[in-house]
Design an enzyme around this catalytic site. Structure first.
Site, PDB file in Angstrom:
ATOM      1  N   ASN A 106       0.831  -1.198   0.000  1.00  0.00           N
ATOM      2  CA  ASN A 106       0.000   0.000   0.000  1.00  0.00           C
ATOM      3  C   ASN A 106       0.865   1.248   0.000  1.00  0.00           C
ATOM      4  O   ASN A 106       1.959   1.263   0.571  1.00  0.00           O
ATOM      5  CB  ASN A 106      -0.969  -0.002   1.195  1.00  0.00           C
ATOM      6  CG  ASN A 106      -0.405   0.710   2.402  1.00  0.00           C
ATOM      7  OD1 ASN A 106      -0.466   1.937   2.497  1.00  0.00           O
ATOM      8  ND2 ASN A 106       0.163  -0.054   3.337  1.00  0.00           N
ATOM      9  N   THR A 155       4.402   8.673   3.742  1.00  0.00           N
ATOM     10  CA  THR A 155       4.381  10.120   3.892  1.00  0.00           C
ATOM     11  C   THR A 155       5.829  10.593   3.841  1.00  0.00           C
ATOM     12  O   THR A 155       6.634  10.188   4.700  1.00  0.00           O
ATOM     13  CB  THR A 155       3.722  10.544   5.217  1.00  0.00           C
ATOM     14  OG1 THR A 155       2.346  10.161   5.196  1.00  0.00           O
ATOM     15  CG2 THR A 155       3.830  12.042   5.430  1.00  0.00           C
ATOM     16  N   LYS A 191       4.629   3.514  17.254  1.00  0.00           N
ATOM     17  CA  LYS A 191       4.708   2.463  16.237  1.00  0.00           C
ATOM     18  C   LYS A 191       6.026   2.595  15.493  1.00  0.00           C
ATOM     19  O   LYS A 191       6.363   3.663  14.973  1.00  0.00           O
ATOM     20  CB  LYS A 191       3.538   2.556  15.257  1.00  0.00           C
ATOM     21  CG  LYS A 191       3.457   1.352  14.322  1.00  0.00           C
ATOM     22  CD  LYS A 191       2.090   1.228  13.680  1.00  0.00           C
ATOM     23  CE  LYS A 191       1.948  -0.073  12.905  1.00  0.00           C
ATOM     24  NZ  LYS A 191       0.584  -0.260  12.374  1.00  0.00           N
TER      25      LYS A 191
END
Length: 356
Positions: free
Chosen positions: A106, A182, A217
């Site tokens: 993704n 990003t 994370k």
């Protein structure tokens, strides 16, 4: 039943199939006879989890189907990544199935409705409105990030805006510093930068929501020394634990799909060895006290057990749902609970810890 439905879903683009699944799950949320799977009770971070199997962030970005997901059997649900302002994410196509590899790639790019709709969705659910007949029944985490247009130098303001707006509807908050989609985001994992950012968030937590668990994370692509420096900095700044791992930019030689070289983060079965290694290294660095949620490539109870043995307290799934369907959730919860008492050998941490 999912074996019959999967060819129909796979005839759709990955993103169209995902949207269809969310629509069905929103409908499942109003059915009063479907309940969360309470296979064991796990106390962690001051919260009570009815089982150890959670949904990873990225599936329900805007908290649109939380109740339906809980009723699939998840012991906790993590929504997001949420950005302060709405943004569309990267151009389509941006989500790809690697069927031969039981994987996804993704490059969504934090497509998000923004903080206001997410907060409104969770407030509505928790109040029992719009046909929701029972409480959610499971902890809900919110994964937060920065807007693409926000310079890295101003990233802390975005994370603080998310935390300030969402802490009251979150059971725990995850700071996403590790998405590969990003530009520049992973630079925030550098120890000094992570320390400064987490310190500001921890100060906001202590001021606005004392005891709210704050997790970080991490990426699976950090060198051991960099991982150790990042987690040490985050703990020093006030983090309560970690989610390990995000998707990887690596492309293992074993990949057989023609989509294997698409740009973006790889998840699913090929990610599992990296996730296992990262969880093991992370736990060795941090000791028993901080919480660790393991995620990445779990497709069986043996995989879940391996991550728990490596030091995870809870685990999350996502990509395996695409290939195995919703029945996977209750099956994992049931099978892991039969084995779970063995985790008590790791200093009793998994069942006894309360960090709040």
């Amino acid at each position: 039943m999912y074996r019959l439905l999967r060819p129909l879903l796979f005839a759709l683009s990955s993103e169209a199939a995902h949207a269809a699944a969310l629509t069905v799950l929103r409908g499942l949320g109003v059915l009063p006879w479907v309940r969360p799977a309470h296979t064991e009770t796990v106390h962690l971070l001051g919260l009570e989890f009815p089982n150890r199997i959670g949904l990873a962030a990225g599936f329900d970005k805007n908290a649109a189907a939380v109740v339906g997901l809980a009723r699939l059997g998840f012991g906790f649900v993590e929504v997001g990544t949420v950005t302060p302002r709405p943004q569309p994410g990267n151009p389509r196509p941006r989500l790809f199935r690697l069927v031969e590899d039981r994987a996804l790639i993704n490059r969504m790019g934090f497509n998000s409705a923004g903080i206001e709709p997410v907060a409104a969705n969770l407030v509505r659910i928790r109040r029992g409105e719009r046909g929701v007949h029972i409480p959610i029944g499971v902890p809900v985490g919110i994964n937060i990030g920065k807007n693409r247009a926000t310079p890295l130098s101003d990233a802390a303001a975005d994370y603080l805006a998310c935390f300030s707006a969402l802490h009251s509807v979150a059971d725990y908050v995850v700071v996403n510093l590790s998405s590969p989609n990003t530009p520049g985001l992973r630079d925030l994992q550098a120890a000094a930068t992570a320390r400064a950012l987490i310190a500001q968030l921890a100060a906001a937590r202590d001021r606005l929501a004392a005891g709210k668990p704050l997790l970080v994370k991490v990426a699976p692509d950090l060198a051991p020394a960099d991982l150790e420096a990042t987690v040490a900095a985050a703990l020093e700044a006030g983090a309560n634990g970690f989610v390990a791992v995000n998707t990887t930019l690596a492309r293992p030689a074993s990949l057989g799909s023609r989509r294997a070289m698409e740009a973006g983060g790889l998840s699913g079965r090929p990610l599992f060895p990296l996730a296992l290694d990262t969880v093991r290294r992370l736990r060795s660095f941090v000791g028993d006290a901080p919480a660790v949620i393991g995620v990445g490539g779990i497709s069986s109870s043996a995989d879940a057990r391996a991550l728990l043995d490596a030091g995870a307290d809870l685990v999350q799934v996502y990509t395996a749902l695409v290939y195995q369907g919703p029945g996977l959730v209750r099956r994992l919860a049931r099978e892991v609970s039969r084995w779970a008492p063995a985790t008590a050998t790791r200093s009793g941490v998994a069942d006894a810890r309360d960090l709040a």
